[in-house]
Write a protein that holds these residues in place. Sequence first.
Motif, short mmCIF file in Angstrom:
data_model
loop_
_atom_site.label_atom_id
_atom_site.label_comp_id
_atom_site.label_asym_id
_atom_site.label_seq_id
_atom_site.Cartn_x
_atom_site.Cartn_y
_atom_site.Cartn_z
N ARG A 75 -8.04 7.37 5.04
CA ARG A 75 -7.07 7.49 6.13
C ARG A 75 -7.26 8.82 6.85
NH1 ARG A 75 -1.65 9.65 5.51
NH2 ARG A 75 -0.30 9.02 7.23
N SER B 193 -1.01 -4.44 5.85
CA SER B 193 -1.29 -3.71 4.62
C SER B 193 -0.22 -2.63 4.53
CB SER B 193 -2.71 -3.11 4.70
OG SER B 193 -2.99 -2.35 3.54
N TYR B 194 1.01 -3.08 4.48
CA TYR B 194 2.14 -2.16 4.55
C TYR B 194 2.41 -1.46 3.23
CZ TYR B 194 3.51 -4.74 8.82
OH TYR B 194 3.54 -5.32 10.05
N GLY B 195 2.86 -0.24 3.34
CA GLY B 195 3.37 0.48 2.18
C GLY B 195 4.88 0.41 2.24
N ARG B 196 5.45 1.33 3.02
CA ARG B 196 6.91 1.46 3.07
C ARG B 196 7.63 0.20 3.51
NH1 ARG B 196 6.30 6.80 6.52
NH2 ARG B 196 4.25 5.85 6.79
N LYS C 93 -8.78 4.03 -3.15
CA LYS C 93 -8.53 5.05 -2.11
C LYS C 93 -9.26 6.29 -2.57
CE LYS C 93 -3.92 3.73 -0.77
NZ LYS C 93 -2.57 4.17 -0.46
N ASP D 296 0.85 -1.17 0.00
CA ASP D 296 0.00 0.00 0.00
C ASP D 296 0.89 1.23 0.00
OD1 ASP D 296 -2.25 1.49 0.05
OD2 ASP D 296 -3.19 0.29 1.61
N GLU D 297 0.37 2.32 -0.51
CA GLU D 297 1.16 3.55 -0.53
C GLU D 297 0.37 4.67 0.10
OE1 GLU D 297 2.29 4.35 -4.55
OE2 GLU D 297 3.05 2.32 -4.77
N SER D 298 1.07 5.49 0.89
CA SER D 298 0.39 6.61 1.56
C SER D 298 0.25 7.77 0.60
CB SER D 298 1.19 7.07 2.76
OG SER D 298 1.22 6.07 3.71
N LYS E 297 -7.68 -0.58 9.59
CA LYS E 297 -6.25 -0.45 9.28
C LYS E 297 -5.64 0.55 10.27
CE LYS E 297 -3.00 0.66 5.63
NZ LYS E 297 -2.70 0.62 4.22
N LEU F 171 -0.91 -0.78 9.22
CA LEU F 171 -0.03 0.03 8.37
C LEU F 171 1.36 -0.02 9.01
CD1 LEU F 171 0.48 2.97 10.02
CD2 LEU F 171 -1.94 3.09 9.57
N SER F 172 2.40 0.37 8.28
CA SER F 172 3.73 0.24 8.86
C SER F 172 4.28 1.55 9.42
CB SER F 172 4.72 -0.37 7.86
OG SER F 172 4.84 0.43 6.70
N GLY F 173 3.69 2.69 9.03
CA GLY F 173 3.99 3.96 9.68
C GLY F 173 5.46 4.34 9.83
N GLY F 174 6.28 3.98 8.86
CA GLY F 174 7.68 4.40 8.93
C GLY F 174 8.58 3.47 9.74
N LYS G 202 -10.93 2.88 0.83
CA LYS G 202 -10.03 3.12 1.96
C LYS G 202 -9.90 4.62 2.21
CE LYS G 202 -5.74 3.55 2.41
NZ LYS G 202 -4.39 3.70 2.93
N GLU H 217 -9.20 3.65 8.33
CA GLU H 217 -7.79 3.84 8.71
C GLU H 217 -7.59 5.09 9.57
OE1 GLU H 217 -5.07 4.06 5.39
OE2 GLU H 217 -3.33 3.99 6.70
P1 13P Z 1 2.73 2.61 5.44
O1 13P Z 1 2.71 1.12 5.67
O2 13P Z 1 3.91 3.07 4.65
O3 13P Z 1 2.50 3.39 6.71
O4 13P Z 1 1.51 2.96 4.47
C1 13P Z 1 0.33 2.29 4.53
C2 13P Z 1 -0.81 3.11 4.04
O5 13P Z 1 -1.52 2.76 3.15
C3 13P Z 1 -1.10 4.40 4.67
O6 13P Z 1 -2.29 4.93 4.10
#
Ligand code: 13P
Length: 308
Positions: free
Chosen positions: A112, A264-267, A71, A30-32, A193, A234-237, A110, A151
Amino acid sequence: FPALTQEQKKELSEIAHKKKKKKKKKKNADESVENTEENQKKKKKKKKKKDSSINQSIEKKKKKKKKKNQKDNQGGAPLAGTNKETTIQGLDGLSERCAQYKKDGVDFGKWRAVLRIADQCPSSLAIQENANALARYASICQQNGLVPIVEPEVIPDGDHDLEHCQYVTEKVLAAVYKALNDHHVYLEGTLLKPNMVTAGHACTKKYTPEQVAMATVTALHRTVPAAVPGICFLSGGMSEEDATLNLNAINLCPLPKPWKLSFSYGRALQASALAAWGGKAANKEATQEAFMKRAVANCQAAKGQYIH
Ligand code: 13P
């Protein structure tokens, strides 16, 4: 006045459970990125630039399959009189957009909302306002046959400790579930999320994955009804490895866990793949390998079976 018919509920619950299962097998990056016009353009550019086979295969799959996920939120709007807090916007016309997304084959939405820990933050105004907007979005999604991924992110900026994050996360989640109930949202047809409960990035005290897991599952256990089928963090950095280790510890946490706990990680799913790629098509295989490594590790962690 029932908000949804039995048929609508059945469809939403089936979609939410399918997503949950899919998440187990499929790796979800996933991407923020907020859904503004500018960001959509940037995203398209970035996509073009990412000339790796990962993207090529995603594009191929997209052509074959209809889009499943949308999104929709349009970034934060300032809440005047607060310490730089925001609320989400984009509710106007959302129902019409959701109806179109559904026609296009989308099954999930989704949104956030961002809450910050700082002096006087999050204020009760920000908590209430964001919870209400998320609940309105969730209700509108369900009315149009989309499962809302809700989220509310307590971001990890700051030097607060684990206990402080847990306290705030509980307040935020309790407000979100109160608002979802006020708006007659059908919880079996939703996914959450959230952030994991962690100390702020600038906190000098370090915590083990087991401590993060205990704080996270305690907060969830106190606030998220068992009717919610799945929680995907989420992975939040966090670093890739921390995100995996924490998810693994969460799934091994001895507290009751009535929901599927996944990611559902982005980074934390893309960082090493992007580093391996470095903008060069020649790095295709290394990119795929790096991405697969994280995907497999997180799938194991979602079962509490990650061995590093
Ligand atoms: P991160 O995992 O990089 O925090 O992003 C997840 C995400 O979709 C935030 O909206």
